[in-house]
Design an enzyme around this catalytic site. Sequence first.
Site, PDB file in Angstrom:
ATOM      1  N   GLU A 205       0.766  -1.234   0.113  1.00 38.41           N
ATOM      2  CA  GLU A 205      -0.084   0.083   0.036  1.00 38.41           C
ATOM      3  C   GLU A 205       0.841   1.185   0.023  1.00 38.41           C
ATOM      4  OE1 GLU A 205      -2.904  -0.465   3.086  1.00 38.41           O
ATOM      5  OE2 GLU A 205      -3.795  -2.197   2.214  1.00 38.41           O
ATOM      6  N   GLU A 287      -7.993  -0.306  14.034  1.00 41.49           N
ATOM      7  CA  GLU A 287      -8.935  -1.312  13.256  1.00 41.49           C
ATOM      8  C   GLU A 287      -8.482  -2.757  13.673  1.00 41.49           C
ATOM      9  OE1 GLU A 287      -8.977  -2.389   8.313  1.00 41.49           O
ATOM     10  OE2 GLU A 287      -8.419  -0.260   9.008  1.00 41.49           O
ATOM     11  N   LYS A 339     -15.620  -2.002   2.425  1.00 40.33           N
ATOM     12  CA  LYS A 339     -14.517  -2.356   1.304  1.00 40.33           C
ATOM     13  C   LYS A 339     -15.814  -2.883   0.329  1.00 40.33           C
ATOM     14  CE  LYS A 339     -10.467  -3.471   3.606  1.00 40.33           C
ATOM     15  NZ  LYS A 339      -9.746  -4.620   4.295  1.00 40.33           N
TER      16      LYS A 339
END
Length: 432
Positions: A205, A287, A339
């Site tokens: 990422e 998260e 998502k």
Amino acid sequence: MSVITDIHAREVLDSRGNPTVEAEVYTELGGFGRAIVPSGASTGEHEAVELRDGDKSRFLGQGVLTAVENVNGEIAKAVIGLDVTDQRLIDQTMIDLDGTPNKGRLGANAMLAVSLASARAAADELGLPLYEYLGGPNAHVLPTPMMNVINGGKHADNNVDIQEFMIMPVGAKSLHEAVRMGAETFHTLKSLLQERGESTAVGDEGGFAPNLKNNEEPFEILVEAIQRAGYKPGQDISIAFDCAASEFYNKDTKKYVTVADGREYTAEEWTSLMEDIVDKYPVISIEDPLDENDWEGWKVFTERLGDKVQIVGDDLFVTNTNYLEKGIKMGVANSILIKLNQIGTLTETFEAIEMAKEAGYTAVVSHRSGETEDTTIADLVVATNAGQIKTGSMSRTDRIAKYNQLMRIEEALGSTAQYKGIHSFYNLHKQF
């Protein structure tokens, strides 16, 4: 009413060089939409099915020709002739056609490609930007970004267990300023890592992937990078992180086994460690702190930290209203990660965001580790006024494409654009 006249899908590649599905939708009045589906590395076990061919002679079994054939065959036959602006009908037609609870027959990757391409075709036909078509005239909130600047876990080949360490420009006055603050901190972090003799190779990422002595050191480094860049930790820029704890949870021993620390933690011990980190560093969001099936552990975690930080369920909720509803009833987490490919259609994505907001949960629209040049999530986050986006670091075009699209949207909205910064955390009353 303008109907869909043609649909075509093909196999293309994502940012990791793995095959994925691209679909194109055409309408009778000349509308055209194209969409590419992303894929994840650390996937929740309850996610909708991403259909792969399994043919080891092609792409090591990762091909998606079956999903492509499903689009060009069954799905096209069912969807051609439908009103392109009736998104709910298009999506429900595919859901009914698939006939499984997890989209395992046709594939969520096949269905999502058509769902997104249809929305783009409708927007194109009406001459509207995608965010305005999806969100109407009230779409005006630019998201506070979670910028993944240190990668670990399944997103990097290093010894850091926690998967993502992110910076959030909560004190910025605009999306443009937030991007600048993030970029400056990212480059400062690179220099800092180089000074320490650490690797500045990047993970999936776009964040750096150094080997560090333990899972706390990244927080120390981030605070120093934020300060060196000229910003105040916790005031201008806060820290968010994604444990992706299911990835290092041992189901047999029921312990969290860490490589960086060389330790095993019970859920209680791991929760206490997270609490210490929150008290010590300017953390605003965590998260997946616990295993996706440890609902009771999540409940305790939320009771202990829920008024201090945003607690985001990703693998826990998998963008699914059934799991989200369970979490709301139990008092588990206070935010959901959104998502698109976890659930497989635009309609179901909207339903999850709406349910979260109604319950006072925040919704964080997210990319996947296997991304593409598709920028739909940038438009989606503005369309829904979700207020937060997680779309990677300040490197790799597959990540930067989303930031660039958000800056275009902010420019187009002009004086009506609103960047909420810290106020996007409406679930954390103690932050204000």
